[in-house]
Design a protein around this motif. Structure first.
Motif, PDB file in Angstrom:
ATOM      1  N   ALA A 140       0.788  -1.390  -0.088  1.00 39.25           N
ATOM      2  CA  ALA A 140      -0.062  -0.078   0.269  1.00 39.25           C
ATOM      3  C   ALA A 140       0.780   1.343  -0.041  1.00 39.25           C
ATOM      4  CB  ALA A 140      -0.790  -0.018   1.364  1.00 39.25           C
ATOM      5  N   ALA A 141       2.006   1.243   0.644  1.00 35.61           N
ATOM      6  CA  ALA A 141       2.969   2.308   0.767  1.00 35.61           C
ATOM      7  C   ALA A 141       3.520   2.610  -0.465  1.00 35.61           C
ATOM      8  CB  ALA A 141       3.850   2.180   1.802  1.00 35.61           C
ATOM      9  N   ILE A 142       3.730   1.725  -1.332  1.00 36.50           N
ATOM     10  CA  ILE A 142       4.270   1.652  -2.750  1.00 36.50           C
ATOM     11  C   ILE A 142       3.345   2.507  -3.666  1.00 36.50           C
ATOM     12  CG2 ILE A 142       5.233   0.458  -4.777  1.00 36.50           C
ATOM     13  CD1 ILE A 142       6.376  -1.536  -2.697  1.00 36.50           C
ATOM     14  N   LEU A 143       2.073   2.177  -3.643  1.00 40.28           N
ATOM     15  CA  LEU A 143       1.025   2.451  -4.557  1.00 40.28           C
ATOM     16  C   LEU A 143       0.665   3.932  -4.541  1.00 40.28           C
ATOM     17  CD1 LEU A 143      -0.789   0.803  -6.362  1.00 40.28           C
ATOM     18  CD2 LEU A 143      -2.653   0.861  -4.626  1.00 40.28           C
ATOM     19  N   ASP A 144       0.904   4.601  -5.696  1.00 41.19           N
ATOM     20  CA  ASP A 144       0.480   5.902  -5.682  1.00 41.19           C
ATOM     21  C   ASP A 144      -1.064   6.262  -5.058  1.00 41.19           C
ATOM     22  OD1 ASP A 144      -0.424   8.281  -6.857  1.00 41.19           O
ATOM     23  OD2 ASP A 144       0.576   8.289  -8.708  1.00 41.19           O
ATOM     24  N   PRO A 145      -0.903   7.345  -4.344  1.00 37.57           N
ATOM     25  CA  PRO A 145      -2.203   7.508  -3.739  1.00 37.57           C
ATOM     26  C   PRO A 145      -3.366   7.639  -4.626  1.00 37.57           C
ATOM     27  CG  PRO A 145      -0.669   8.758  -2.695  1.00 37.57           C
ATOM     28  CD  PRO A 145      -0.071   8.218  -3.860  1.00 37.57           C
ATOM     29  N   GLN A 146      -3.136   8.149  -5.958  1.00 36.09           N
ATOM     30  CA  GLN A 146      -4.214   8.179  -7.111  1.00 36.09           C
ATOM     31  C   GLN A 146      -4.679   6.864  -7.473  1.00 36.09           C
ATOM     32  OE1 GLN A 146      -3.016  11.732  -9.744  1.00 36.09           O
ATOM     33  NE2 GLN A 146      -1.377  10.251  -9.997  1.00 36.09           N
ATOM     34  N   HIS A 147      -3.882   5.900  -7.348  1.00 35.57           N
ATOM     35  CA  HIS A 147      -4.365   4.397  -7.685  1.00 35.57           C
ATOM     36  C   HIS A 147      -5.197   4.095  -6.503  1.00 35.57           C
ATOM     37  CE1 HIS A 147      -1.446   2.938 -11.057  1.00 35.57           C
ATOM     38  NE2 HIS A 147      -1.430   4.315 -10.942  1.00 35.57           N
ATOM     39  N   ARG A 148      -4.755   4.415  -4.991  1.00 37.70           N
ATOM     40  CA  ARG A 148      -5.552   4.058  -3.979  1.00 37.70           C
ATOM     41  C   ARG A 148      -6.940   4.596  -4.045  1.00 37.70           C
ATOM     42  NH1 ARG A 148      -1.443   6.107   0.469  1.00 37.70           N
ATOM     43  NH2 ARG A 148       0.331   5.404  -0.485  1.00 37.70           N
ATOM     44  N   GLN A 149      -6.976   5.954  -4.359  1.00 37.87           N
ATOM     45  CA  GLN A 149      -8.222   6.703  -4.302  1.00 37.87           C
ATOM     46  C   GLN A 149      -9.146   6.258  -5.374  1.00 37.87           C
ATOM     47  OE1 GLN A 149      -9.514   9.625  -2.553  1.00 37.87           O
ATOM     48  NE2 GLN A 149      -8.058   8.861  -0.849  1.00 37.87           N
ATOM     49  N   PHE A 150      -8.530   5.732  -6.662  1.00 36.88           N
ATOM     50  CA  PHE A 150      -9.758   5.435  -7.588  1.00 36.88           C
ATOM     51  C   PHE A 150     -10.107   3.953  -7.134  1.00 36.88           C
ATOM     52  CE2 PHE A 150     -11.019   3.745 -11.830  1.00 36.88           C
ATOM     53  CZ  PHE A 150     -11.867   4.827 -12.018  1.00 36.88           C
ATOM     54  N   ALA A 198     -11.358  12.528  -6.927  1.00 35.31           N
ATOM     55  CA  ALA A 198     -11.490  11.165  -7.518  1.00 35.31           C
ATOM     56  C   ALA A 198     -12.798  10.962  -7.870  1.00 35.31           C
ATOM     57  CB  ALA A 198     -10.810   9.920  -6.958  1.00 35.31           C
ATOM     58  N   GLY A 199     -13.369  10.569  -8.965  1.00 36.85           N
ATOM     59  CA  GLY A 199     -14.808  10.176  -8.999  1.00 36.85           C
ATOM     60  C   GLY A 199     -14.931   9.069 -10.136  1.00 36.85           C
ATOM     61  N   CYS A 200     -16.008   8.412  -9.850  1.00 40.55           N
ATOM     62  CA  CYS A 200     -16.460   6.968 -10.882  1.00 40.55           C
ATOM     63  C   CYS A 200     -17.775   6.828 -10.836  1.00 40.55           C
ATOM     64  CB  CYS A 200     -15.674   5.828 -10.278  1.00 40.55           C
ATOM     65  SG  CYS A 200     -15.925   4.370 -11.115  1.00 40.55           S
ATOM     66  N   VAL A 201     -18.317   6.344 -12.183  1.00 37.10           N
ATOM     67  CA  VAL A 201     -19.629   6.262 -12.297  1.00 37.10           C
ATOM     68  C   VAL A 201     -19.642   4.713 -12.830  1.00 37.10           C
ATOM     69  CG1 VAL A 201     -20.678   8.468 -12.699  1.00 37.10           C
ATOM     70  CG2 VAL A 201     -19.674   7.177 -14.751  1.00 37.10           C
ATOM     71  N   ALA A 202     -20.781   4.254 -12.502  1.00 36.66           N
ATOM     72  CA  ALA A 202     -21.141   2.706 -12.914  1.00 36.66           C
ATOM     73  C   ALA A 202     -22.348   2.913 -13.931  1.00 36.66           C
ATOM     74  CB  ALA A 202     -21.678   1.779 -11.754  1.00 36.66           C
ATOM     75  N   LEU A 203     -21.938   2.297 -15.283  1.00 37.52           N
ATOM     76  CA  LEU A 203     -22.780   2.515 -16.195  1.00 37.52           C
ATOM     77  C   LEU A 203     -23.469   1.061 -16.740  1.00 37.52           C
ATOM     78  CD1 LEU A 203     -20.664   4.853 -18.559  1.00 37.52           C
ATOM     79  CD2 LEU A 203     -22.367   5.353 -17.039  1.00 37.52           C
ATOM     80  N   LYS A 204     -24.752   1.228 -17.248  1.00 40.45           N
ATOM     81  CA  LYS A 204     -25.330   0.087 -17.999  1.00 40.45           C
ATOM     82  C   LYS A 204     -26.184   0.497 -18.961  1.00 40.45           C
ATOM     83  CE  LYS A 204     -26.923  -3.367 -15.163  1.00 40.45           C
ATOM     84  NZ  LYS A 204     -27.640  -4.271 -14.066  1.00 40.45           N
ATOM     85  N   ARG A 205     -26.436  -0.349 -19.973  1.00 41.52           N
ATOM     86  CA  ARG A 205     -27.426  -0.156 -20.943  1.00 41.52           C
ATOM     87  C   ARG A 205     -28.760   0.390 -20.304  1.00 41.52           C
ATOM     88  NH1 ARG A 205     -24.057  -3.992 -23.214  1.00 41.52           N
ATOM     89  NH2 ARG A 205     -25.058  -5.689 -22.019  1.00 41.52           N
ATOM     90  N   LEU A 206     -29.419   1.338 -20.913  1.00 36.95           N
ATOM     91  CA  LEU A 206     -30.596   1.734 -20.001  1.00 36.95           C
ATOM     92  C   LEU A 206     -31.727   0.673 -20.085  1.00 36.95           C
ATOM     93  CD1 LEU A 206     -32.488   3.825 -18.584  1.00 36.95           C
ATOM     94  CD2 LEU A 206     -33.181   4.569 -20.691  1.00 36.95           C
TER      95      LEU A 206
END
Length: 308
Positions: free
Chosen positions: A87-97, A248-256
């Motif tokens: 975890a210490a090696i991992l970029d905080p950006q990767h952790r947040q995402f 950081a932001g993320c959306v989950a998408l599906k066909r409507l």
């Protein structure tokens, strides 16, 4: 299928965000409703505590404003299957995402092992300054782990989406998107296209950037894009530049039609999207052209069959 629903409609069924002053989408909505600003002026004590050189603070073009991300260094390594060292090696950006990707699926009521179909990932991140500021200066770690593993598996932009797919055992396309400021929107565009093409049945789309070091101001220079006074007046005659922040932001998408069939909570519907490029028609390399943006808007409207 309803007359109002097109077979090319994409549903947002889950979303998550970690933003300055707002650790969640709900908190961000409350900030918007109350008119609370995330950009704030840093005191001299805060700047010095963050390691800023006092000589920099006294420079006339130093702007002591920032939009810091609270608790950006915190990470539940055990939850994601990492040892403390990994975890210490991992970029905080990767952790947040990793965190917002999981939260978006959780918000969608989905766990990967129970999802009937494949899940793709389309995302991008900012420049990995953590590697230079924190990893390379740790000589013992560099000697023990080796530069290759430190740079590529833990900190490289190219591995953000693949990391998410590996940790959560996602079997759909895992694509890194890099288009500077438009990365997250372009990720959403390609994730939507993948769903429409049948390449996956759910897609995670988003991005992350963390400015390091945190709690620092910046130097204003004429003809660059940073604001001279720490204010960001978007779409305003007072606009003079922007202020960088972290989040950081993320959306989950599906066909409507799939989302309706599955009884998902639908936050919003993407009716259409489009991307293009200005080529050499820009006013400058950092300034997109009005004509190019207008063409892109018109194409998106045409794709969605939605008039202006």
């Amino acid at each position: 299928m309803s007359a109002d629903i097109s077979e090319t409609d994409i549903a947002i069924v889950g979303m998550a965000a970690h933003l300055p002053g707002a650790p969640s989408v709900d908190a961000y909505w409350q900030m918007l409703r109350s008119g609370t600003r995330a950009i704030r002026q840093l005191t001299e004590d805060e700047l010095i505590a963050a390691g800023e050189d006092p000589a920099n603070i006294r420079q006339p073009n130093y702007v002591p404003f920032a939009a810091p991300l609270d608790k950006f260094a915190e990470f539940d390594a055990e939850f994601f299957g990492f040892s403390p060292k990994e975890a210490a090696i991992l970029d905080p950006q990767h952790r947040q995402f990793l965190e917002v990707a999981w939260e978006a699926m959780e918000n969608a009521g989905t766990t990967p092992e129970r999802f009937d179909g494949t899940i793709g990932v389309y995302a991008g991140c900012g420049m990995g300054s953590y590697f230079y500021f924190n990893i390379c200066s740790n000589r013992d770690m560099v000697r023990d782990v080796g530069m290759f593993l430190l740079r590529h598996t833990g900190n490289d932009k190219d591995f953000l989406s693949t990391r998410v797919s590996h940790i959560f055992d996602l079997r759909g396309p895992s694509i890194n998107i890099q288009t500077a400021c438009s990365t997250s929107l372009v990720a959403l565009h390609y994730a939507s296209q993948a769903l429409l093409n049948g390449e996956c049945d759910m897609a995670l789309a988003g991005g992350v950037t963390i400015e390091l070091p945190q709690m620092r101001g910046y130097f204003y220079k004429e003809n660059e894009i940073l604001s001279p006074d720490g204010e960001c007046h978007a779409f305003d005659h007072r606009a003079q530049g922007t202020v960088f922040g972290s989040g950081a932001g993320c959306v989950a998408l599906k066909r409507l039609d799939d989302a309706i069939r599955d009884g998902d909570h639908i936050w919003a519907v993407v009716k259409g999207s489009a991307i293009n490029n200005d080529g050499a028609q820009k006013a400058g390399y950092l300034a997109p052209s009005v004509e190019g943006q207008a063409r892109c808007v018109a194409e998106a409207q045409a794709m969605s069959d939605v008039p202006a």
